[in-house]
Design an enzyme around this catalytic site. Structure first.
Site, mmCIF file in Angstrom:
data_model
loop_
_atom_site.group_PDB
_atom_site.id
_atom_site.type_symbol
_atom_site.label_atom_id
_atom_site.label_comp_id
_atom_site.label_asym_id
_atom_site.label_seq_id
_atom_site.Cartn_x
_atom_site.Cartn_y
_atom_site.Cartn_z
ATOM 1 C CG HIS A 158 -34.359 5.126 30.514
ATOM 2 N ND1 HIS A 158 -33.639 5.660 29.473
ATOM 3 C CD2 HIS A 158 -35.592 4.896 30.033
ATOM 4 C CE1 HIS A 158 -34.418 5.753 28.411
ATOM 5 N NE2 HIS A 158 -35.606 5.289 28.721
ATOM 6 C CB CYS B 243 -35.507 3.825 25.570
ATOM 7 S SG CYS B 243 -37.246 4.085 25.925
HETATM 8 N N1 GLN Z 1 -40.325 7.976 22.798
HETATM 9 C C1 GLN Z 1 -40.145 6.572 23.030
HETATM 10 C C2 GLN Z 1 -41.288 5.952 23.816
HETATM 11 O O1 GLN Z 1 -41.984 6.641 24.524
HETATM 12 C C3 GLN Z 1 -38.816 6.327 23.714
HETATM 13 C C4 GLN Z 1 -38.778 6.897 25.095
HETATM 14 C C5 GLN Z 1 -37.427 6.821 25.744
HETATM 15 O O2 GLN Z 1 -36.390 6.727 25.089
HETATM 16 N N2 GLN Z 1 -37.447 6.910 27.048
HETATM 17 O O3 GLN Z 1 -41.490 4.753 23.728
#
Ligand code: GLN
Length: 234
Positions: free
Chosen positions: A194, A95
């Site tokens: 995740h 991510c």
């Molecule tokens: N801030 C980034 C997004 O919203 C990554 C989010 C995350 O790592 N869950 O795309």
């Protein structure tokens, strides 16, 4: 244990949304089965990343706030990270970490957050929307199916030389448009999953560990490690 591997946990104190640190724990779990002693070390703000010191790297997800802080610091590590990647160093990036390995990420407020351009993808933001939910993808080379949970604002578009980690079977993936999820470049594996990704997809953990072993011990007989059977955990 017959083998030792050392993992750099990039910004592990800042980039750890939704328990991404679990990926390091899962790597350790399979490492033990594969006769490997795995040690991990956080490499964070103002600390150098020494490519020769590590056999694996892990870079977890983060919110935009942390990503802005990391984006500034990581520019000083850019050359060493690219050296590691170009030399075939295995890495898993999730991510926010995935986004920062690319060219840039436009945050939810429209600000441009610079990546290190180690991989050619770029990430735009979507207006007042996030991709949230369960996701299933299929990896083209191994025909393995990966299960996960995505939660991101960013829309990522892959560049030349990158291939997706998988084709979206259900869920949104990189951008909701081209059926791609994640990226593979050399031995770098990127994903929006995740959960953490390796907890539900042990085959990917095995793949990363085998890549690291082959690179560090090129003449070793790794057939016992290849034979380890990974039981589905989803
Ligand atoms: N801030 C980034 C997004 O919203 C990554 C989010 C995350 O790592 N869950 O795309």
């Amino acid at each position: 244990m017959a083998y030792t591997l050392k993992i750099a946990h990039l910004y592990g104190d800042l980039m750890n949304t939704y328990g991404d640190i679990g990926n390091v724990l899962v790597l350790d779990y399979y490492a033990k089965k594969m006769d490997i002693t795995l040690t991990s070390e956080i490499v964070s703000l103002k600390q150098p990343f020494e490519p020769a010191k590590y056999d694996l790297a892990f870079f977890g997800g983060g919110q935009d706030y942390e990503q802005v802080i990391v984006s500034k610091d990581i520019q000083a590590k850019k050359d060493d990270l690219i050296t590691f990647i170009e030399d075939g160093g295995p890495m898993l990036a999730i991510c926010g970490g995935y986004q920062l390995l690319g060219q840039y990420y436009i945050g939810a407020d429209g600000e441009r957050i610079e990546g290190i351009n180690a991989l050619p993808h770029y990430t735009k933001s979507q207006d007042n929307n996030r991709f949230i939910g369960d996701i299933v993808i299929k990896n083209a080379e191994t025909a393995q199916t990966y299960h996960g949970f995505e939660n991101h604002n960013g829309l990522t578009f892959l560049g030349k030389g990158e291939r997706p980690l998988g084709k979206v079977i259900s869920g949104h993936g990189n951008n909701g448009q081209d059926d791609s999820e994640g990226a593979i470049y050399k031995n770098v594996f990127c994903s929006y999953f995740h959960g953490p990704i390796l907890a539900r997809n042990g085959e990917l953990a095995k793949r990363l560990l085998l890549l690291a072993l082959k690179r560090k011990y090129p003449t070793a007989d790794l057939s016992p490690q290849e034979k380890i059977i990974i039981k589905p955990t989803y």
